[in-house]
Design a protein around this motif. Structure first.
Motif, PDB file in Angstrom:
ATOM      1  N   ALA A 222      30.012  36.979-106.192  1.00 55.38           N
ATOM      2  CA  ALA A 222      29.764  38.099-105.267  1.00 55.38           C
ATOM      3  C   ALA A 222      29.818  37.583-103.834  1.00 55.38           C
ATOM      4  CB  ALA A 222      28.413  38.741-105.562  1.00 55.38           C
ATOM      5  N   PRO A 223      31.007  37.526-103.239  1.00 55.43           N
ATOM      6  CA  PRO A 223      31.148  36.983-101.881  1.00 55.43           C
ATOM      7  C   PRO A 223      30.235  37.631-100.855  1.00 55.43           C
ATOM      8  CG  PRO A 223      33.298  37.273-102.889  1.00 55.43           C
ATOM      9  CD  PRO A 223      32.315  37.905-103.820  1.00 55.43           C
ATOM     10  N   LEU A 224      30.028  38.942-100.949  1.00 53.45           N
ATOM     11  CA  LEU A 224      29.191  39.602 -99.943  1.00 53.45           C
ATOM     12  C   LEU A 224      27.739  39.157-100.027  1.00 53.45           C
ATOM     13  CD1 LEU A 224      30.474  43.281 -99.624  1.00 53.45           C
ATOM     14  CD2 LEU A 224      30.410  41.485 -97.875  1.00 53.45           C
ATOM     15  N   LYS A 225      27.304  38.679-101.193  1.00 55.66           N
ATOM     16  CA  LYS A 225      25.939  38.171-101.300  1.00 55.66           C
ATOM     17  C   LYS A 225      25.778  36.876-100.529  1.00 55.66           C
ATOM     18  CE  LYS A 225      23.283  39.939-105.115  1.00 55.66           C
ATOM     19  NZ  LYS A 225      22.383  39.575-106.222  1.00 55.66           N
ATOM     20  N   LEU A 226      26.878  36.172-100.333  1.00 53.45           N
ATOM     21  CA  LEU A 226      26.843  34.940 -99.554  1.00 53.45           C
ATOM     22  C   LEU A 226      27.115  35.213 -98.082  1.00 53.45           C
ATOM     23  CD1 LEU A 226      26.735  31.807 -99.488  1.00 53.45           C
ATOM     24  CD2 LEU A 226      29.203  31.829 -99.884  1.00 53.45           C
ATOM     25  N   PHE A 227      28.179  35.972 -97.799  1.00 56.02           N
ATOM     26  CA  PHE A 227      28.568  36.220 -96.412  1.00 56.02           C
ATOM     27  C   PHE A 227      27.687  37.270 -95.735  1.00 56.02           C
ATOM     28  CE2 PHE A 227      32.523  34.533 -98.238  1.00 56.02           C
ATOM     29  CZ  PHE A 227      32.823  33.555 -97.303  1.00 56.02           C
ATOM     30  N   GLY A 228      27.133  38.198 -96.515  1.00 56.69           N
ATOM     31  CA  GLY A 228      26.309  39.267 -95.954  1.00 56.69           C
ATOM     32  C   GLY A 228      25.101  38.749 -95.187  1.00 56.69           C
ATOM     33  N   PRO A 229      24.260  37.905 -95.805  1.00 52.89           N
ATOM     34  CA  PRO A 229      23.090  37.392 -95.072  1.00 52.89           C
ATOM     35  C   PRO A 229      23.469  36.572 -93.839  1.00 52.89           C
ATOM     36  CG  PRO A 229      22.809  37.093 -97.440  1.00 52.89           C
ATOM     37  CD  PRO A 229      24.223  37.548 -97.230  1.00 52.89           C
ATOM     38  N   ILE A 230      24.576  35.792 -93.935  1.00 49.38           N
ATOM     39  CA  ILE A 230      25.008  35.003 -92.776  1.00 49.38           C
ATOM     40  C   ILE A 230      25.441  35.928 -91.641  1.00 49.38           C
ATOM     41  CG2 ILE A 230      26.663  33.292 -91.956  1.00 49.38           C
ATOM     42  CD1 ILE A 230      26.802  32.199 -94.786  1.00 49.38           C
ATOM     43  N   SER A 231      26.155  37.000 -91.997  1.00 47.05           N
ATOM     44  CA  SER A 231      26.573  37.982 -91.000  1.00 47.05           C
ATOM     45  C   SER A 231      25.364  38.668 -90.369  1.00 47.05           C
ATOM     46  CB  SER A 231      27.484  39.022 -91.653  1.00 47.05           C
ATOM     47  OG  SER A 231      27.793  40.067 -90.754  1.00 47.05           O
ATOM     48  N   LEU A 232      24.390  39.038 -91.209  1.00 48.74           N
ATOM     49  CA  LEU A 232      23.184  39.704 -90.705  1.00 48.74           C
ATOM     50  C   LEU A 232      22.405  38.790 -89.768  1.00 48.74           C
ATOM     51  CD1 LEU A 232      21.274  42.132 -90.767  1.00 48.74           C
ATOM     52  CD2 LEU A 232      20.177  41.123 -92.783  1.00 48.74           C
ATOM     53  N   LEU A 233      22.339  37.508 -90.121  1.00 46.75           N
ATOM     54  CA  LEU A 233      21.627  36.550 -89.279  1.00 46.75           C
ATOM     55  C   LEU A 233      22.266  36.453 -87.897  1.00 46.75           C
ATOM     56  CD1 LEU A 233      19.478  34.348 -88.913  1.00 46.75           C
ATOM     57  CD2 LEU A 233      21.108  32.716 -89.890  1.00 46.75           C
ATOM     58  N   ASN A 234      23.600  36.392 -87.855  1.00 41.86           N
ATOM     59  CA  ASN A 234      24.299  36.331 -86.576  1.00 41.86           C
ATOM     60  C   ASN A 234      24.107  37.614 -85.772  1.00 41.86           C
ATOM     61  OD1 ASN A 234      26.416  33.913 -85.999  1.00 41.86           O
ATOM     62  ND2 ASN A 234      26.076  34.139 -88.196  1.00 41.86           N
ATOM     63  N   PHE A 235      24.097  38.763 -86.482  1.00 40.28           N
ATOM     64  CA  PHE A 235      23.893  40.038 -85.799  1.00 40.28           C
ATOM     65  C   PHE A 235      22.501  40.104 -85.177  1.00 40.28           C
ATOM     66  CE2 PHE A 235      22.332  44.426 -85.864  1.00 40.28           C
ATOM     67  CZ  PHE A 235      23.276  45.042 -85.062  1.00 40.28           C
TER      68      PHE A 235
END
Length: 286
Positions: A222-235
Motif C-alpha cells: 500500500a504505497p499511500l500508507k508509506l507516502f501519505g504520512p510523509i506527505s502529511l508531515l511535510n504539509f
C-alpha cells in the motif's frame, strides 16, 4: 489427490551441516524432490548433496540467497514447495507442521522464530521493527517477516518470481506480494536452532539493504500508507512554518512554498505508485 513435494535448500559453504540435514529429509520424506542450489560454494557442499541423491543446481558465481531460491523454484516439479536453510537452523521435523496448514487450505505457511532464537540482539531488534511495520501496513499480525522457512503452493509462488530480489530480503517481498494478492498465510511457531558455520549476512551491507525493506513493504502492498504520512508531515511543517513567518515577518517565504510543494509531490508519487501496484497485481490475478 496427494500433492507432490519439492524441498529446496539454498546453500553456500554449508558442508558442516548439509549432510545431516539431507539425511533427515531423505528419511522423513523419501518421495520428495530434494533440490540443493549451490551458490558458488568454496567447499564441497555440492559434492555432498550429490552423494545423497539430491538434485544439485550450481551457480557459476555467488548470486545471492534470493537468486538461489529462484533457481530452485524454477527447477522444482512439486505442487508444494518447501524452502529451508541448509545450515541446521531449520528442523526437518517442523516441515510436517507447515504442510498441515497447506492441507488445511492456506496458500503459504511460514515458520515464525521466537525472539529467544534470533541470532543476535541487533537482528532481534530489527526483525521486531519490520514485523510491527508490516503488520501496520497490511492490517494483520505478521509474526516473522524475514523467515526463510516456509511451505507454499508452487503455482502461486512461481507467479511472483520476477518480483523477488537476489538478496536475503526475498522473504519480505514474497510475503507482502501474497498479502497484496489476497492469498492466505499462516504463521507456525518454530524453534530455530544454532546455525552451523559462519553466517553469510554482513551486518553493515545487509543492514543497509534491510532498511530498504521498509520502502519495499510500502510499495509492494500500500504505497499511500508509506507516502501519505510523509506527505502529511511535510504539509504540517509547511503550515506551521507559514504561520510562524506570517506572524513574525508578515510574509509567505520560499521555504514555506518548498514544504507545501514537497508535500504535494510526495502525495502524487504515492498516488501513482498505488495505481501501478494495483495494475501489477490485477495482471497477475488474471
Amino acid at each position: 489427490m496427494k500433492q507432490s513435494l519439492s524441498i529446496i535448500l539454498p546453500c553456500h559453504n554449508e558442508s558442516t551441516s548439509l549432510s545431516v540435514v539431507l539425511e533427515k529429509l531423505t528419511y522423513l520424506y523419501p518421495d520428495a524432490e530434494l533440490i540443493v542450489v549451490d551458490d558458488a560454494s568454496d567447499d564441497n557442499s555440492a559434492d555432498i548433496a550429490e552423494t545423497t541423491g539430491a538434485k544439485v543446481i550450481r551457480h557459476p558465481y555467488n548470486m545471492g540467497n534470493g537468486a538461489a531460491i529462484k533457481s530452485g523454484a524454477r527447477a522444482a516439479s512439486g505442487d508444494i514447495l518447501v524452502f529451508m536453510d541448509a545450515d541446521g537452523q531449520h528442523h526437518p521435523e517442523d516441515i510436517s507442521r507447515l504442510l498441515a496448514e497447506i492441507d488445511a487450505g492456506y496458500d503459504m505457511a511460514i515458520g515464525a522464530r521466537s525472539a529467544q532464537t534470533q541470532a543476535s540482539f541487533a537482528r532481534k531488534l530489527a526483525n521486531g521493527f519490520y514485523n510491527k511495520l508490516a503488520s501496520w501496513v497490511v492490517g494483520q499480525k505478521i509474526a516473522d517477516l524475514t523467515s526463510g522457512f516456509r511451505a507454499v503452493r508452487a503455482s502461486k509462488f512461481k507467479a511472483f518470481l520476477y518480483l523477488l530480489p537476489n538478496t536475503f530480503s526475498y522473504p519480505t517481498t514474497i510475503t507482502m506480494a501474497f498479502f497484496r494478492a489476497g492469498y492466505s498465510l499462516k504463521y507456525v511457531p518454530i524453534h530455530a536452532g544454532q546455525r552451523q558455520g559462519k553466517s553469510h549476512i554482513k551486518l553493515f551491507n545487509d543492514g543497509v539493504r534491510f532498511l530498504l525493506i521498509i520502502f519495499k513493504i510500502g510499495t509492494l502492498y500500500a504505497p499511500l500508507k508509506l507516502f501519505g504520512p510523509i506527505s502529511l508531515l511535510n504539509f504540517l511543517m509547511g503550515l506551521f512554518y507559514y504561520a510562524y513567518t506570517y506572524f513574525t515577518d508578515g510574509r509567505f517565504t520560499n521555504m514555506g512554498a518548498l514544504l507545501f510543494t514537497t508535500a504535494l509531490l510526495i502525495f502524487l508519487i504515492g498516488l501513482v505508485s498505488e495505481q501501478i501496484t494495483s495494475l501489477l497485481y490485477s495482471e497477475k490475478m488474471h
